[in-house]
Write a protein that holds these residues in place. Structure first.
Motif, PDB file in Angstrom:
ATOM      1  N   ALA A 187      42.584  38.637  36.636  1.00 24.92           N
ATOM      2  CA  ALA A 187      43.946  38.695  36.103  1.00 24.92           C
ATOM      3  C   ALA A 187      43.953  38.539  34.590  1.00 24.92           C
ATOM      4  O   ALA A 187      44.683  39.252  33.891  1.00 24.92           O
ATOM      5  N   THR A 217      42.181  41.923  33.135  1.00 19.74           N
ATOM      6  CA  THR A 217      42.899  43.194  33.290  1.00 19.74           C
ATOM      7  C   THR A 217      44.385  43.086  32.960  1.00 19.74           C
ATOM      8  O   THR A 217      44.995  44.084  32.593  1.00 19.74           O
ATOM      9  N   GLY A 218      44.952  41.910  33.165  1.00 19.16           N
ATOM     10  CA  GLY A 218      46.397  41.753  32.970  1.00 19.16           C
ATOM     11  C   GLY A 218      47.203  42.377  34.091  1.00 19.16           C
ATOM     12  O   GLY A 218      48.418  42.517  33.994  1.00 19.16           O
ATOM     13  N   SER A 219      46.558  42.732  35.183  1.00 22.19           N
ATOM     14  CA  SER A 219      47.227  43.398  36.298  1.00 22.19           C
ATOM     15  C   SER A 219      47.209  42.500  37.527  1.00 22.19           C
ATOM     16  O   SER A 219      46.142  42.196  38.076  1.00 22.19           O
ATOM     17  N   LEU A 220      48.375  42.092  37.972  1.00 19.34           N
ATOM     18  CA  LEU A 220      48.470  41.247  39.159  1.00 19.34           C
ATOM     19  C   LEU A 220      48.025  41.985  40.426  1.00 19.34           C
ATOM     20  O   LEU A 220      47.286  41.416  41.229  1.00 19.34           O
ATOM     21  N   PRO A 221      48.431  43.250  40.651  1.00 15.62           N
ATOM     22  CA  PRO A 221      47.952  43.945  41.859  1.00 15.62           C
ATOM     23  C   PRO A 221      46.433  44.081  41.915  1.00 15.62           C
ATOM     24  O   PRO A 221      45.830  43.900  42.975  1.00 15.62           O
ATOM     25  N   VAL A 222      45.808  44.385  40.788  1.00 15.18           N
ATOM     26  CA  VAL A 222      44.343  44.501  40.759  1.00 15.18           C
ATOM     27  C   VAL A 222      43.711  43.152  41.084  1.00 15.18           C
ATOM     28  O   VAL A 222      42.748  43.066  41.853  1.00 15.18           O
ATOM     29  N   ALA A 223      44.264  42.077  40.522  1.00 10.73           N
ATOM     30  CA  ALA A 223      43.735  40.738  40.790  1.00 10.73           C
ATOM     31  C   ALA A 223      43.900  40.373  42.260  1.00 10.73           C
ATOM     32  O   ALA A 223      42.999  39.782  42.865  1.00 10.73           O
ATOM     33  N   THR A 282      41.408  42.369  44.373  1.00  9.06           N
ATOM     34  CA  THR A 282      40.088  41.804  44.115  1.00  9.06           C
ATOM     35  C   THR A 282      39.915  40.483  44.861  1.00  9.06           C
ATOM     36  O   THR A 282      38.848  40.222  45.433  1.00  9.06           O
TER      37      THR A 282
END
Length: 100
Positions: free
Chosen positions: A76, A79-85, A88
């Motif tokens: 998080a 990347t700054g992306s909650l969905p990616v985090a 993952t």
């Protein structure tokens, strides 16, 4: 299956009470002029609530879940992306549970 009138009334009144507290808070907040410090403090409340919900679960779980939580935080931040985090984190838990 039948619904007891008293149960239905209780559910409706609790829904009304929930709505009233939320709408009342929004109404009150729109009427107040907040200083910079108070506004900054209020902006941090959602994150603090999230941590207070997630932290006990992570600490009470096993090693796989704790490592996955650490991985989620790192992804998080990177990347700054909650969905990616989140994706993952789910994958990390699955892999780490399989390895353990």
């Amino acid at each position: 299956m039948s619904l007891d009138p008293q149960t239905l009334l209780t559910i409706l009144l609790m829904a009304l009470a929930t709505y009233a507290t939320r709408a009342g808070g929004l109404w009150l907040a729109s009427r107040l002029t907040l200083s910079g410090r108070v506004e900054a403090w209020l902006d941090h409340i959602p994150g603090a609530i999230l941590v207070s919900i997630v932290a006990p679960v992570v600490l009470a779980s096993g090693l796989a879940e704790a490592l996955a939580a650490l991985i989620v935080v790192l992804v998080a931040l990177r990347t700054g992306s909650l969905p990616v985090a989140m994706v993952t984190g789910v994958c990390a838990v699955l892999v780490l549970r399989t390895l353990a």
